[in-house]
Design a protein around this motif. Structure first.
Motif, PDB file in Angstrom:
ATOM      1  N   HIS A 192       0.834  -1.199   0.000  1.00  0.00           N
ATOM      2  CA  HIS A 192       0.000   0.000   0.000  1.00  0.00           C
ATOM      3  C   HIS A 192       0.878   1.263   0.000  1.00  0.00           C
ATOM      4  O   HIS A 192       0.695   2.168  -0.819  1.00  0.00           O
ATOM      5  N   GLU A 193       1.871   1.305   0.880  1.00  0.00           N
ATOM      6  CA  GLU A 193       2.733   2.492   0.965  1.00  0.00           C
ATOM      7  C   GLU A 193       3.559   2.670  -0.310  1.00  0.00           C
ATOM      8  O   GLU A 193       3.775   3.786  -0.771  1.00  0.00           O
ATOM      9  N   HIS A 199       1.702   4.483  -2.996  1.00  0.00           N
ATOM     10  CA  HIS A 199       1.684   5.942  -2.800  1.00  0.00           C
ATOM     11  C   HIS A 199       2.939   6.585  -3.412  1.00  0.00           C
ATOM     12  O   HIS A 199       2.872   7.621  -4.050  1.00  0.00           O
ATOM     13  N   TYR A 223      -3.721  11.463   2.166  1.00  0.00           N
ATOM     14  CA  TYR A 223      -4.148  11.416   0.765  1.00  0.00           C
ATOM     15  C   TYR A 223      -5.671  11.440   0.680  1.00  0.00           C
ATOM     16  O   TYR A 223      -6.371  11.121   1.640  1.00  0.00           O
ATOM     17  N   GLU A 271      -6.267   6.765  -1.743  1.00  0.00           N
ATOM     18  CA  GLU A 271      -6.229   5.631  -0.821  1.00  0.00           C
ATOM     19  C   GLU A 271      -6.808   4.379  -1.479  1.00  0.00           C
ATOM     20  O   GLU A 271      -6.284   3.272  -1.318  1.00  0.00           O
ATOM     21  N   HIS A 291      -5.357   6.670   7.489  1.00  0.00           N
ATOM     22  CA  HIS A 291      -6.066   5.629   6.735  1.00  0.00           C
ATOM     23  C   HIS A 291      -7.337   5.240   7.464  1.00  0.00           C
ATOM     24  O   HIS A 291      -7.396   4.167   8.066  1.00  0.00           O
TER      25      HIS A 291
END
Ligand SMILES: [Zn+2]
Length: 462
Positions: free
Chosen positions: A124-125, A128, A178, A183, A229
């Motif tokens: 996930h990171e 980004h 974000y 997201e 998040h």
């Protein structure tokens, strides 16, 4: 608002007055370029080293790096030099800085139930960063992002609470969040990448359950990860839908079962060795054939420098689990410490044949050769480690030391410079390169290469 943050960041970086080292090329109020992001990452890393307590446990560093690289290997050509760091902090958190610096808190690593869950967070990171989400947030320019990140950094630790910086830090964290759309993208792509890399995408749902649990247990003091998040039903449903759309393969990465070892090492770092020993002795009492308990007991005794106990537990663990490169690597390292060089070679050879691409195996092998005063072989092993993991400062540092012992001082300074450069310590890198240049002479081919490297470092500092 932004001005205040900018000011705070300048303070934290030690910028003063007009003669500041403010990066002049970063234009104000212009969208970020990739170069800006690389610069932001670097400034952040330098500052983070001073402000955050980073974990320097080689097994832990390598573990997170391995997961990150495995994910990156399915994400297409990399646009940044990605770096992974572990922060000693009990809060459940992970964050990515534009330009490729990813930070995971020990509090998160200790709460996940599997490596796959951690891979989900990292995936996930990484989305980004890779998809340059920060640049896609309309509004902040590179300078204000740097400023916000600076305030965010200054929010860690008790000092910040006393100084009342925490509120500002939380506000900065919110501003750095974000949009919902970004997201979503990070969730969707992150889950796909983790499946492609051989991790179990269902673990992404497992992690959402963990943070949900956290929210229920502690609704007032939300962990930072939940602030950036928010856990919504929409998010859970979406991740669930992506997971179900994927075919789940059978390939299991080697490190899948290493989370227990990593969690134990983190507990040992926190001087929790006696609790670890108590816990696993109980488990061993229930089942003397519990290989994991034997392994963890070996680690705990090793941490306390009780070599005979450590050796005994690790050897028993290995008998029960003969095909574990992790145990063999640990044994190799232990035998090296106690001077049992022959056994050390055997153990490391086994670790290497099972896992020939793990740089830590070569690092321990280099250390073993160094102890045997076989410096050329030590150099060869450290070079293998360096080539396998070119951004890791550890192998070139060892190379610097061994070349020093061989009285090859030009090479020694050259590799020490590289290690400092990778650790963002430019001043020390330059000083060592200048020494190396003097030794090789500026007109030699080697000298010319060093001059080019010096120029590159100086250009990067401007
Ligand atoms: Zn996110």
């Amino acid at each position: 608002m932004v001005r205040k943050f900018l000011y705070a960041f300048l303070l934290t970086l030690g910028f003063t007055g007009c003669g500041s080292r403010l990066p002049a090329e970063i234009p104000l109020l212009k969208p970020m370029s990739e170069d800006d992001e690389v610069r932001i990452s670097r400034e952040f890393r330098r500052e983070a080293k001073k402000k955050l307590k980073l974990v320097h446990q080689l097994e832990v560093e390598r573990y997170v790096d391995r997961i990150g690289r495995r994910l990156l290997s399915v994400m297409g050509p990399p646009s940044f030099d990605y770096r992974f760091f572990v922060v000693e902090d009990s809060q459940l958190n992970a964050f990515a800085v534009p330009g490729g610096s990813i930070y995971v808190h020990t509090g998160l690593i200790e709460r996940v139930k599997s490596t796959d869950e951690l891979a989900g967070v990292l995936g996930h990171e990484l989305v980004h960063v890779k998809s340059r989400h920060m640049a896609r947030i309309s509004g902040p320019d590179p300078l204000s992002i740097l400023a916000l990140l600076g305030v965010f950094l200054s929010g860690g630790g008790a000092q910040a609470q006393a100084a009342g910086v925490l509120g500002q830090a939380l506000s900065a964290t919110r501003q750095l969040s974000y949009s919902r759309q970004l997201e979503q993208e990070a969730d969707t792509l992150g889950v796909r990448y983790m499946a492609e890399a051989g991790y179990d995408p269902r673990a992404a749902l497992g992690f959402l359950k963990i943070i949900d649990q956290e929210r229920i247990l502690n609704p007032v003091d939300l962990p930072p990860y939940l602030m950036t998040h928010p856990l919504t039903q929409e998010r859970v449903t979406r991740v669930d839908a992506v997971v179900h759309s994927l075919r789940i393969g059978a390939s299991r990465p080697e490190e899948s079962d290493s989370i227990k070892k990593i969690q134990t090492l983190l507990r040992l770092e926190r001087h929790d060795a006696d609790a670890v020993i108590g816990e696993y002795e109980r488990l061993l009492g229930q089942n003397p054939q519990n290989a994991e308990a034997l392994y963890m007991l070996g680690l705990a005794h090793e941490y306390k420098s009780r070599w005979p106990e450590a050796q005994q537990f690790l050897e028993r663990a290995r008998t029960l689990k003969p095909k574990s490169p992790g145990i063999d690597r640990e044994l190799g390292h232990l035998y090296t410490q106690i001077g049992e060089f022959r056994s050390a070679h055997e153990a490391l050879d086994r670790a290497l044949s099972a896992d020939p691409k793990e740089p830590l195996n070569y690092l321990w092998l280099g250390e073993l050769f160094e102890k045997e005063s076989n410096f050329p072989e030590a150099v060869a092993a450290f070079l293998r480690a360096h080539n396998l993991s070119p951004l890791w400062p550890e192998p070139p540092q060892h190379l610097g030391v061994v070349y020093g012992k061989m009285n090859r001082l030009g090479d020694a300074h050259y590799y020490l410079a590289r290690s400092h450069w990778l650790a963002d310590e430019d001043e020390l890198a330059i000083a060592n390169l200048e020494r190396a240049l003097k030794i090789f002479g500026p007109t030699t081919a080697r000298g010319q290469l060093i001059k080019d490297e010096l120029e590159a470092i100086r250009a990067r500092r401007k």
